[in-house]
Enzyme design. Sequence first.
Site, PDB file in Angstrom:
ATOM      1  N   HIS A 121      -4.320  54.091  12.740  1.00  0.00           N
ATOM      2  CA  HIS A 121      -4.809  53.250  11.642  1.00  0.00           C
ATOM      3  C   HIS A 121      -6.308  53.039  11.808  1.00  0.00           C
ATOM      4  CE1 HIS A 121      -4.505  50.366   8.380  1.00  0.00           C
ATOM      5  NE2 HIS A 121      -5.099  49.438   9.105  1.00  0.00           N
ATOM      6  N   CYS A 141      -5.243  53.948   4.567  1.00  0.00           N
ATOM      7  CA  CYS A 141      -6.277  53.386   5.447  1.00  0.00           C
ATOM      8  C   CYS A 141      -7.496  54.295   5.591  1.00  0.00           C
ATOM      9  CB  CYS A 141      -5.693  53.026   6.814  1.00  0.00           C
ATOM     10  SG  CYS A 141      -5.154  54.412   7.850  1.00  0.00           S
ATOM     11  N   HIS A 176      -9.248  46.700   5.282  1.00  0.00           N
ATOM     12  CA  HIS A 176      -8.376  47.862   5.439  1.00  0.00           C
ATOM     13  C   HIS A 176      -7.302  47.888   4.369  1.00  0.00           C
ATOM     14  CE1 HIS A 176      -4.840  45.972   7.849  1.00  0.00           C
ATOM     15  NE2 HIS A 176      -5.529  44.997   7.290  1.00  0.00           N
TER      16      HIS A 176
END
Length: 158
Positions: free
Chosen positions: A122, A72, A134
Site C-alpha cells: 500500500h 492507492c 490515500h
Amino acid sequence: MTAQIHVPSLLSRAGAVSVLTLAAVSVPLLAPGGAPEAQAATSHAAKALSTAAAKKGAPYAYGATGPSRFDCSGLTLYSYKKAGKSLPRTAQQQYNKTRHLSTSGRQKGDLVFFHRGGSVYHVGIYAGQNKIWHSPKSGAVVRLEKIWSKSVYYGRVR
C-alpha cells in the site's frame, strides 16, 4: 531567493476547494522559476500533496488512476503526474523508484509505503503530523488518515 506568492492575491483567483486544499496542506507557494533546484523538488511534492487532497472523497476502484476513481498507487501516480513527475504503476514499483528515507527525514509530499515481509502492499502521500492522503480499499474513498502501522518505508520522488 524564493519568490513567494501572497495568499490573499491567490485567494481572489482560487475557488473554495483550492482554499481548503491550501489550508490543509500548509505549504509555502513558490512562483514558477523563483525556486532554486533544491526547493524545486519540494514544490513537486507540495503540488502532488495538494492534488491528492483535492481528490478527497473520490471512490476507490481497483486499478484506477483517476481522474475520478483511484486505487492507492493510482492516486500517487496521478498526483505526481499533475506535479510533472512520472511514477511506475504499482506501490512496489514506486517504492523501488524513490529515494529511501528514514522516518526523521520524511517531509510532506513524500510517499509512505506499507509493507509486510519486505513486500510493499500500500502507498499514500505524507501530509505531516503522522497522516497520509490515500485511497485505502474497496468501498472506501480518498481520505486523510493517521498512519496506523509501524511497518512503513518512506520514499522521495526524484
